[in-house]
Design a protein around this motif. Structure first.
Motif, PDB file in Angstrom:
ATOM      1  N   UNK A   1      73.720 121.514 -57.527  1.00 33.13           N
ATOM      2  CA  UNK A   1      73.772 120.882 -59.122  1.00 33.13           C
ATOM      3  C   UNK A   1      72.063 121.020 -59.843  1.00 33.13           C
ATOM      4  N   UNK A   2      71.412 120.786 -59.458  1.00 32.45           N
ATOM      5  CA  UNK A   2      70.303 120.805 -60.304  1.00 32.45           C
ATOM      6  C   UNK A   2      69.430 122.399 -60.656  1.00 32.45           C
ATOM      7  N   UNK A   3      69.637 122.612 -59.031  1.00 34.33           N
ATOM      8  CA  UNK A   3      69.036 123.924 -58.796  1.00 34.33           C
ATOM      9  C   UNK A   3      70.288 125.492 -59.727  1.00 34.33           C
ATOM     10  N   UNK A   4      71.417 124.944 -59.681  1.00 34.02           N
ATOM     11  CA  UNK A   4      72.573 125.845 -60.915  1.00 34.02           C
ATOM     12  C   UNK A   4      72.039 125.932 -62.406  1.00 34.02           C
ATOM     13  N   UNK A   5      71.076 124.515 -62.388  1.00 33.95           N
ATOM     14  CA  UNK A   5      70.910 124.017 -64.000  1.00 33.95           C
ATOM     15  C   UNK A   5      69.933 124.747 -64.342  1.00 33.95           C
ATOM     16  N   UNK A   6      68.681 124.542 -63.215  1.00 30.69           N
ATOM     17  CA  UNK A   6      67.403 125.102 -63.967  1.00 30.69           C
ATOM     18  C   UNK A   6      67.623 126.483 -63.846  1.00 30.69           C
ATOM     19  N   UNK A   7      68.334 127.293 -62.432  1.00 30.88           N
ATOM     20  CA  UNK A   7      68.105 128.741 -62.631  1.00 30.88           C
ATOM     21  C   UNK A   7      69.197 129.614 -64.176  1.00 30.88           C
ATOM     22  N   UNK A   8      70.085 128.834 -64.324  1.00 33.50           N
ATOM     23  CA  UNK A   8      71.472 129.286 -65.177  1.00 33.50           C
ATOM     24  C   UNK A   8      70.306 129.218 -67.053  1.00 33.50           C
ATOM     25  N   UNK A   9      69.210 128.300 -66.872  1.00 34.17           N
ATOM     26  CA  UNK A   9      68.867 127.911 -68.163  1.00 34.17           C
ATOM     27  C   UNK A   9      66.891 128.843 -68.200  1.00 34.17           C
ATOM     28  N   UNK A  10      67.118 129.187 -66.898  1.00 31.83           N
ATOM     29  CA  UNK A  10      65.919 130.501 -66.358  1.00 31.83           C
ATOM     30  C   UNK A  10      66.295 131.809 -67.217  1.00 31.83           C
ATOM     31  N   UNK A  11      67.831 132.154 -66.984  1.00 28.32           N
ATOM     32  CA  UNK A  11      67.542 133.039 -67.643  1.00 28.32           C
ATOM     33  C   UNK A  11      68.531 133.317 -68.369  1.00 28.32           C
ATOM     34  N   UNK A  12      68.707 132.161 -68.943  1.00 22.99           N
ATOM     35  CA  UNK A  12      68.262 132.196 -71.116  1.00 22.99           C
ATOM     36  C   UNK A  12      70.220 132.922 -71.510  1.00 22.99           C
ATOM     37  N   UNK A  13      71.086 132.214 -70.925  1.00 23.85           N
ATOM     38  CA  UNK A  13      72.390 132.022 -70.850  1.00 23.85           C
ATOM     39  C   UNK A  13      73.068 131.750 -72.772  1.00 23.85           C
ATOM     40  N   UNK A  14      73.806 132.655 -72.898  1.00 20.37           N
ATOM     41  CA  UNK A  14      73.728 131.896 -73.970  1.00 20.37           C
ATOM     42  C   UNK A  14      75.189 131.738 -73.702  1.00 20.37           C
ATOM     43  N   UNK A  15      76.367 132.204 -72.777  1.00 17.07           N
ATOM     44  CA  UNK A  15      77.736 132.034 -72.962  1.00 17.07           C
ATOM     45  C   UNK A  15      77.680 130.356 -71.797  1.00 17.07           C
ATOM     46  N   UNK A  16      78.980 129.861 -71.459  1.00 22.93           N
ATOM     47  CA  UNK A  16      78.573 128.433 -70.882  1.00 22.93           C
ATOM     48  C   UNK A  16      78.463 128.739 -69.233  1.00 22.93           C
ATOM     49  N   UNK A  17      78.376 128.319 -68.364  1.00 19.66           N
ATOM     50  CA  UNK A  17      77.616 128.061 -67.275  1.00 19.66           C
ATOM     51  C   UNK A  17      78.941 126.553 -66.143  1.00 19.66           C
TER      52      UNK A  17
END
Length: 361
Positions: free
Chosen positions: A179-195
């Motif tokens: 869970x924690x690493x999914x959030x970190x990597x999603x933030x690193x990609x700079x998503x504007x969409x939902x994750x």
């Protein structure tokens, strides 16, 4: 404070020591004793119904093969076991280290998984979820876990990670780290969409403790809570729906949205709709596959779509691989679709591709 138990990896001792076995049947104890003695090991009945086996080195892993030859899967599953490193004696504190023999042997072979979790060696691939009516832009991305083992080019599949973690009772630690690493990597990609982030509710005992580190990570990273959707997976294994409701409410109070996976895979997932009131439901991929050619699936899926729409729950069809499936879903006003027809999971996250032509993609 956070719960330290979800962050602690218990490793199986690999040195010399005493293996204690308490089989369900006395017949099993006698046959295992004879079999181990025939293999040159010292085995004795230390107490009525309890077999003591001295292992000179290697810990339980050293007798994994022998025990699997001497015992059936059922006997291994129902046998209680504990391993005492040389110099230790069994006492009240040893109860924490007492497991089924199945778990003990799985832990003995899970060093690679423990290393992976401790070092947080995860790579997440992201698959777009797109509007069914207009699939050109991603509405959201689902994060899909892969394990990374140094020196191995091939990534460890989520199925293998979860199966090994469940067998060795490391599912709590794996789920939290994922869970924690999914959030970190999603933030690193700079998503504007939902994750969409998968979570297994059976790994959460008390949401106030077990989810605190996840919420702290969201705050630390400055992530937008309203862009994170926590997706309940393996709902068919959930027996305590009241507890799951508390977990979902905890997420919602923190500003997150919730999705229920695999609607239609079992009766239990239907019961959860009214209890959880999720923001999204995902239809089981087995129902979606070839739905445009299967009148039985069409009847079942049509009713599920209608029910979700009447409840005001947004719908997602996953596993869409053919243009015909997409066209059938679009005609019934399904909100979103996900599948190889639009993009395979990848890192960095792929842009969706508009379907071209008919038939398979």
């Amino acid at each position: 404070m956070t719960c330290p138990d979800c962050q602690t990896i218990e490793r199986c001792h690999q040195g010399p020591g005493e293996l204690l076995l308490a089989p369900f049947l006395s017949h099993t104890l006698k046959s295992v004793r004879r079999g181990l003695e025939a293999r040159g090991l010292t085995a004795r009945e230390a107490s009525p119904g309890v077999l003591s086996v001295f292992l000179p080195e290697g810990g339980p892993a050293a007798v994994d093969g022998s025990l699997r030859e001497l015992m059936s899967e059922a006997e291994i599953r129902d046998c209680r076991a504990a391993f005492l490193p040389q110099g230790n004696t069994f006492g009240i504190a040893s109860l924490r280290d007492t497991h089924s023999l199945e778990t003990l042997l799985a832990r003995a072979g899970s060093g690679w998984l423990a290393d992976l979790i401790e070092a947080e060696r995860f790579e997440f691939h992201f698959q777009p979820i797109v509007s069914c009516a207009d699939p050109g832009r991603p509405f959201a991305y689902e994060s899909l876990m892969r394990g990374v083992i140094p020196g191995q080019e091939e990534r460890v599949s989520p199925g293998r990670l979860i199966a090994q973690a469940r067998a060795s009772q490391l599912l709590f630690q794996l789920d939290r780290a994922a869970r924690i690493n999914a959030i970190r990597q999603a933030v690193a990609h700079g998503f504007e969409a939902r994750v969409f982030i998968n979570f297994n509710p059976t790994t959460i005992y008390d949401p106030a403790f077990c989810l605190k580190s996840t919420l702290e990570e969201v705050d630390r990273l400055g992530a937008d809570a309203d862009r994170l959707v926590f997706e309940v997976v393996e709902s068919e294994h959930i027996s305590d729906t009241r507890h799951l409701q508390r977990i979902v409410e905890h997420y919602k109070q923190a500003g997150f949205q919730v999705a229920l996976d695999d609607l239609g895979a079992g009766y239990s997932s239907l019961n959860l709709l009214s209890t959880l009131r999720p923001d999204f439901v995902k239809f089981d991929r087995e129902l979606v596959s070839h739905v445009h050619e299967d009148t039985y699936k069409q009847t079942v899926l049509s009713k599920l779509i209608e029910m979700a729409q009447e409840l005001g729950i947004q719908t997602i069809a996953e596993g869409v691989e053919q243009v015909g499936e997409w066209e059938w879903l679009r005609a019934r006003a399904v909100d979103y679709v996900q599948g190889y027809l639009f993009a395979r999971p990848a890192s960095p996250p792929p842009e969706p591709v508009l379907p071209v032509g008919r038939g398979g993609h």
